[in-house]
Design an enzyme around this catalytic site. Structure first.
Site, mmCIF file in Angstrom:
data_model
loop_
_atom_site.group_PDB
_atom_site.id
_atom_site.type_symbol
_atom_site.label_atom_id
_atom_site.label_comp_id
_atom_site.label_asym_id
_atom_site.label_seq_id
_atom_site.Cartn_x
_atom_site.Cartn_y
_atom_site.Cartn_z
ATOM 1 N N THR A 1 -3.467 2.311 1.244
ATOM 2 C CA THR A 1 -4.340 2.780 2.298
ATOM 3 C C THR A 1 -5.741 2.241 2.006
ATOM 4 O O THR A 1 -6.012 1.787 0.905
ATOM 5 C CB THR A 1 -4.348 4.323 2.368
ATOM 6 N N GLY A 2 -6.587 2.289 3.000
ATOM 7 C CA GLY A 2 -7.946 1.796 2.779
ATOM 8 C C GLY A 2 -8.227 0.555 3.603
ATOM 9 O O GLY A 2 -7.517 0.273 4.571
ATOM 10 N N THR B 1 -4.652 6.453 6.816
ATOM 11 C CA THR B 1 -3.290 5.959 7.035
ATOM 12 C C THR B 1 -2.242 6.667 6.188
ATOM 13 O O THR B 1 -2.475 6.909 5.011
ATOM 14 C CB THR B 1 -3.268 4.465 6.652
ATOM 15 N N ARG C 1 -7.621 -6.573 16.257
ATOM 16 C CA ARG C 1 -7.555 -6.552 14.788
ATOM 17 C C ARG C 1 -6.262 -5.875 14.317
ATOM 18 O O ARG C 1 -5.879 -4.816 14.784
ATOM 19 C CB ARG C 1 -8.768 -5.812 14.234
ATOM 20 N N SER D 1 -6.371 9.076 12.426
ATOM 21 C CA SER D 1 -6.131 7.718 11.918
ATOM 22 C C SER D 1 -4.706 7.238 12.116
ATOM 23 O O SER D 1 -4.359 6.147 11.665
ATOM 24 C CB SER D 1 -6.434 7.654 10.419
ATOM 25 N N THR E 1 -0.261 3.712 11.059
ATOM 26 C CA THR E 1 -1.704 3.880 11.220
ATOM 27 C C THR E 1 -2.152 3.485 12.620
ATOM 28 O O THR E 1 -1.468 2.720 13.310
ATOM 29 C CB THR E 1 -2.462 2.990 10.205
#
Ligand code: ASP
Length: 317
Positions: free
Chosen positions: A230-231, A179, A207, A77, A197
């Site tokens: 993160t997420g 990340t 994106r 990631s 990330t």
């Protein structure tokens, strides 16, 4: 063990669970250095700590901490070995912020192993905060960074497998993001933050997530503290989570309470909750907190040379 793997629990600090001894307390003097990172990033926080011990500076520590997953081909990631977007490009987002409020970021950057250092160069060597895509790459090359292929054979294979079933819509769950976000307090008691990330696996080409957004994935204010995220970045961006957490702490909330309130902002506003967001916060006293929507978020701390991984409390228990 992968960071995303659920970890065994064994005790409590506030609402977080200590996973490894020897234990650390959740406070330190303002001038006592500490470095914390999202997920299970022991090598990253240790390496950041070592750097911080050499130079004294939190900014050096958070940058060095990010270098570890950026260079790790098994870390899918971040940086080298990151899973590509749905068109097969590994595109990188990163940002960094110091205790003076200076900030730098890169987005949609390809072919550079250490985007965090390009972000730092943007901060220190340009009048801008953010460079993107081809412009960010040109700047990086001008600064002496080397271009290389970041798509490892393993990540390419995973992408080719994904394409067989691809429905060409975002796949979002807690399995495809890890990340690294870092916060550090240096020897002079100053705070800095960083994030790096390769973004969501198989995202649409072009994106950009929250990770390069100052106030989204990272925010620091030397009067208060810092936060990182993160997420699923779209929800961090829509609520400007790290800025929100720092402002909550400014109003007197503990880092833990501030992270919880920022998660609740997402949970209340957006009905769809089948995704992960995790926040980490550190105030100037050295107190930290973490909270996530889903179970399974954890974070790593190095303080006094001792490193621990702690499981975050979560909204969905
Ligand atoms: N926040 C990152 C993004 O949305 C993903 C992650 O945390 O893994 O790009």
């Amino acid at each position: 063990m992968k960071r995303r793997t659920f970890l065994q629990t064994s005790g409590f600090i506030g609402s977080a669970t200590i996973l490894k001894s020897p234990s650390l307390d959740n406070t330190s003097l303002a001038t006592e250095p500490i470095i914390i990172a999202t997920w299970k990033n022991e090598k990253g926080t240790k390496s950041g700590w070592d750097k911080m011990m050499q130079t004294g500076r939190a900014l050096d520590g958070v940058e060095a901490g990010a270098w570890v997953p950026e260079a790790d081909p098994n870390e899918t990631s971040v940086g080298y070995g990151g899973l590509p977007d749905r068109d097969g490009h590994v595109t990188l987002d990163a940002c960094i912020m110091d205790h003076l409020g200076n900030a730098g970021a890169v987005t949609f950057l390809e072919g550079i192993m250490h985007p965090i250092s390009v972000a730092r160069a943007v901060m220190e060597k340009t009048p801008h905060v953010m460079l993107s895509g081809a412009g960010a790459l040109k700047f990086a090359l001008d600064q002496g960074f080397k271009k290389q292929n970041l798509l490892t054979p393993a990540s390419k294979k995973a992408w080719e497998e994904w394409k067989k079933e691809s429905k060409y819509k975002p796949i979002v769950n807690i399995e495809n993001h890890d990340t690294i976000g870092l916060l550090g307090i240096g020897k002079a008691g100053e705070i800095a933050g960083a994030c790096s990330t390769s973004g969501l696996a198989y995202k649409m080409h072009g994106r950009v997530g929250d990770s390069p957004i100052i106030g989204g994935a990272v925010f620091c204010d030397d009067e208060v503290g810092g936060a990182c995220a993160t997420g699923l970045g779209e929800f961090v961006m829509k609520t400007l989570g790290s800025f929100l957490i720092v402002e909550f702490m400014r109003q007197g909330m503990s880092p833990q309470k501030a992270c919880e309130e920022a998660i609740m902002r997402i949970v209340k506003r957006y009905k769809y909750q089948d995704f992960q967001v995790g926040y980490l916060a550190l105030n100037k006293k050295g107190e930290y907190g973490a909270y996530s929507i889903q179970k399974g978020f954890n974070f790593t701390i190095t303080k006094n040379g001792i490193t621990q991984v702690i499981e975050s409390a979560s909204y969905m228990s």
